[in-house]
Design an enzyme around this catalytic site. Structure first.
Site, mmCIF file in Angstrom:
data_model
loop_
_atom_site.group_PDB
_atom_site.id
_atom_site.type_symbol
_atom_site.label_atom_id
_atom_site.label_comp_id
_atom_site.label_asym_id
_atom_site.label_seq_id
_atom_site.Cartn_x
_atom_site.Cartn_y
_atom_site.Cartn_z
ATOM 1 N N TYR A 141 -5.217 1.125 -8.004
ATOM 2 C CA TYR A 141 -4.848 2.529 -8.168
ATOM 3 C C TYR A 141 -4.901 2.967 -9.630
ATOM 4 O O TYR A 141 -5.117 4.131 -9.927
ATOM 5 C CB TYR A 141 -3.422 2.777 -7.651
ATOM 6 C CG TYR A 141 -3.299 3.094 -6.192
ATOM 7 C CD1 TYR A 141 -3.759 2.213 -5.217
ATOM 8 C CD2 TYR A 141 -2.681 4.270 -5.776
ATOM 9 C CE1 TYR A 141 -3.620 2.496 -3.874
ATOM 10 C CE2 TYR A 141 -2.541 4.563 -4.434
ATOM 11 C CZ TYR A 141 -3.014 3.682 -3.487
ATOM 12 O OH TYR A 141 -2.866 3.981 -2.161
ATOM 13 N N LYS A 186 -5.026 -11.409 -0.813
ATOM 14 C CA LYS A 186 -6.371 -11.742 -0.321
ATOM 15 C C LYS A 186 -6.895 -12.834 -1.245
ATOM 16 O O LYS A 186 -7.937 -12.686 -1.914
ATOM 17 C CB LYS A 186 -7.236 -10.473 -0.322
ATOM 18 C CG LYS A 186 -8.602 -10.635 0.310
ATOM 19 C CD LYS A 186 -8.573 -10.769 1.823
ATOM 20 C CE LYS A 186 -9.976 -11.067 2.353
ATOM 21 N NZ LYS A 186 -9.987 -11.409 3.783
ATOM 22 N N ASP A 219 -5.683 -9.365 5.876
ATOM 23 C CA ASP A 219 -6.320 -9.046 7.165
ATOM 24 C C ASP A 219 -5.539 -9.683 8.319
ATOM 25 O O ASP A 219 -5.283 -9.047 9.344
ATOM 26 C CB ASP A 219 -7.799 -9.473 7.188
ATOM 27 C CG ASP A 219 -8.041 -10.880 6.672
ATOM 28 O OD1 ASP A 219 -7.103 -11.508 6.139
ATOM 29 O OD2 ASP A 219 -9.183 -11.368 6.801
ATOM 30 N N ASP A 243 -0.002 0.153 0.676
ATOM 31 C CA ASP A 243 -0.292 1.503 1.171
ATOM 32 C C ASP A 243 -0.810 1.418 2.607
ATOM 33 O O ASP A 243 -0.339 2.120 3.507
ATOM 34 C CB ASP A 243 -1.330 2.162 0.263
ATOM 35 C CG ASP A 243 -1.699 3.555 0.741
ATOM 36 O OD1 ASP A 243 -0.782 4.317 1.066
ATOM 37 O OD2 ASP A 243 -2.907 3.868 0.805
ATOM 38 N N ASP A 247 1.305 2.293 6.513
ATOM 39 C CA ASP A 247 0.868 3.265 7.530
ATOM 40 C C ASP A 247 0.776 2.560 8.884
ATOM 41 O O ASP A 247 1.155 3.107 9.924
ATOM 42 C CB ASP A 247 -0.497 3.871 7.186
ATOM 43 C CG ASP A 247 -0.374 5.173 6.397
ATOM 44 O OD1 ASP A 247 0.606 5.308 5.646
ATOM 45 O OD2 ASP A 247 -1.255 6.047 6.528
HETATM 46 C C1 IPM Z 1 1.580 6.935 -0.060
HETATM 47 C C2 IPM Z 1 0.416 7.892 -0.146
HETATM 48 C C3 IPM Z 1 -0.061 7.960 -1.591
HETATM 49 C C4 IPM Z 1 -0.528 6.588 -2.004
HETATM 50 C C5 IPM Z 1 -1.130 9.023 -1.862
HETATM 51 C C6 IPM Z 1 -0.674 10.398 -1.473
HETATM 52 C C7 IPM Z 1 -1.583 8.988 -3.305
HETATM 53 O O1 IPM Z 1 -0.592 7.508 0.717
HETATM 54 O O2 IPM Z 1 2.584 7.154 -0.762
HETATM 55 O O3 IPM Z 1 1.507 5.981 0.707
HETATM 56 O O4 IPM Z 1 -1.676 6.193 -1.725
HETATM 57 O O5 IPM Z 1 0.268 5.869 -2.634
HETATM 58 MG MG MG Z 2 -0.052 5.907 1.988
#
Ligand code: IPM
Ligand code: MG
Length: 363
Positions: A141, A186, A219, A243, A247
């Site tokens: 990042y 990884k 993975d 990240d 999700d």
């Molecule tokens: C998160 C989001 C952010 C990230 C984006 C909005 C930059 O996806 O906080 O998980 O990738 O960190």
């Molecule tokens: Mg995110």
């Protein structure tokens, strides 16, 4: 107590869900005799429109001077052109790094009422209680980015010190939980991951010998999270893996709209935000799920203000709302849909009523 809180509503549903979180914090303030002073500031696309930059200097300065920062979401289709020079997300990244918030805590505890909203079979979900610690200010990042006519690159770098501090934070959490830490990398491919694994081994061996440490490749971890989520407890990983895995983990909880996060550094200041995005498709309609933002406010009370009783009261009020069927559209699954403001008002009422009941008993 008195606390100064910067409120960064941001874009899309950000303003709606932060309005909810602020209302709940003010209900806590009223019920427990605190004073929370809110300082609204611009970030993301809203800041690009108003100031020509996703993180105005005034916003960063206000955050640095505050006790805590509450954020909604950033981003939207109007700023998503791949050739765009200014991106709302960059404001969030610069804020995380500007405040030195290297450890992002993302708890995942599926609520019984939300189990039906999860695409995963319910019997795999009961008893799941995860704490993902995502490194937040390093890795790909923040590495150098390059672009020419025919190629592009994003550099992924980690220093020993960056790995040590986030692993320590995760190991301390593991000490207070099940004494079990899983580090995700990884290492079969990436040099940064090989360093990550060595440093993690060293820190745990030297400073946390009582902790059971395990390594998983990212993975495989993506698969285990779905196949046997109950087996895990504290998970520590680098920025981008964290990240993506969170999700995925949100699906265990039934909806992205339920997961809060706390971003912490060395001091008590923290940044509290839902893990969901700005959901531009439903923005402005009053139907956004405010639970993740409200639960982020609970984390703010706990981690930045040290108000554990109040944090637990907010978490209980959210749980009660779910049990009472006060559900936003993403969780309703055929049941009546409740608007953002109605859900918020009911939670605030519960907080006020709960505290006065305690007051009555003491009288
Ligand atoms: C998160 C989001 C952010 C990230 C984006 C909005 C930059 O996806 O906080 O998980 O990738 O960190
Ligand atoms: Mg995110």
């Amino acid at each position: 107590m008195r606390a100064e809180i910067v409120v960064l509503a941001g874009d899309g549903i950000g303003p709606e869900v932060t309005e909810s979180a602020v209302a709940v914090l003010q209900a806590v303030a009223a019920a427990y005799a605190h004073r929370f002073v809110m300082h609204p500031q611009l970030i993301g696309g809203a800041a690009i429109e108003a100031e020509g930059t996703p993180l105005p200097a005034a916003t960063l300065a206000a955050c640095k001077a505050a006790d805590a920062v509450l954020l909604g979401a950033v981003g939207g289709p109007q700023w998503s052109d791949p050739r765009a020079k200014l991106r709302p997300e960059q404001g969030l990244l610069d804020l995380r790094s500007g405040l030195g918030l290297y450890a992002n805590l993302r708890p995942v505890v599926p609520h019984p009422v939300a189990l039906t909203a999860s695409p995963i079979k319910a019997h795999l979900l009961t008893g799941v209680d995860l704490m993902v610690v995502r490194e937040l200010t390093g890795g790909i990042y923040f590495g150098e980015k390059k672009r020419d006519a025919n190629s592009a690159s994003d550099v992924c770098t980690y220093s020993v010190a960056e790995i040590e501090r986030v692993v320590r934070r995760a190991a301390r959490l593991a000490q207070r939980r099940r004494g079990y830490l899983v580090s995700v990398d990884k290492a079969n491919v990436l040099e940064t991951s090989r360093l990550w694994r060595e440093v993690t081994n060293q820190v745990v061996h030297d400073e946390f010998p009582e902790i059971r440490l395990e390594h998983q490749l990212v993975d495989a971890m993506a698969m285990h999270l779905i196949a046997r989520p109950r087996d895990f407890d504290v998970i520590v990983t680098e920025n981008m893996f964290g990240d993506i895995l969170t999700d995925e983990a949100a699906m265990l909880a039934g909806s992205m709209g339920l997961l809060p996060s706390a971003s912490l550094g060395e001091g008590t200041i923290g940044l509290y935000e839902p893990i969901h995005g700005s959901a531009p498709d439903i923005a402005g309609r009053g139907i956004a799920n405010p639970f993740a933002a409200i639960l982020s406010a609970a984390l703010l009370l706990r981690h930045s203000l040290g108000l554990e009783t109040e944090a637990l009261a907010v978490e209980r009020a959210v749980s009660d709302a779910l049990y009472a069927g006060e559900l936003p559209s993403d969780l309703a699954a055929g049941k009546p849909v409740h608007a953002t403001r109605l859900i918020t008002e009911r939670i605030s009422e519960r907080l006020r009523a709960g505290q006065s009941a305690i007051g009555d008993l003491r009288d």
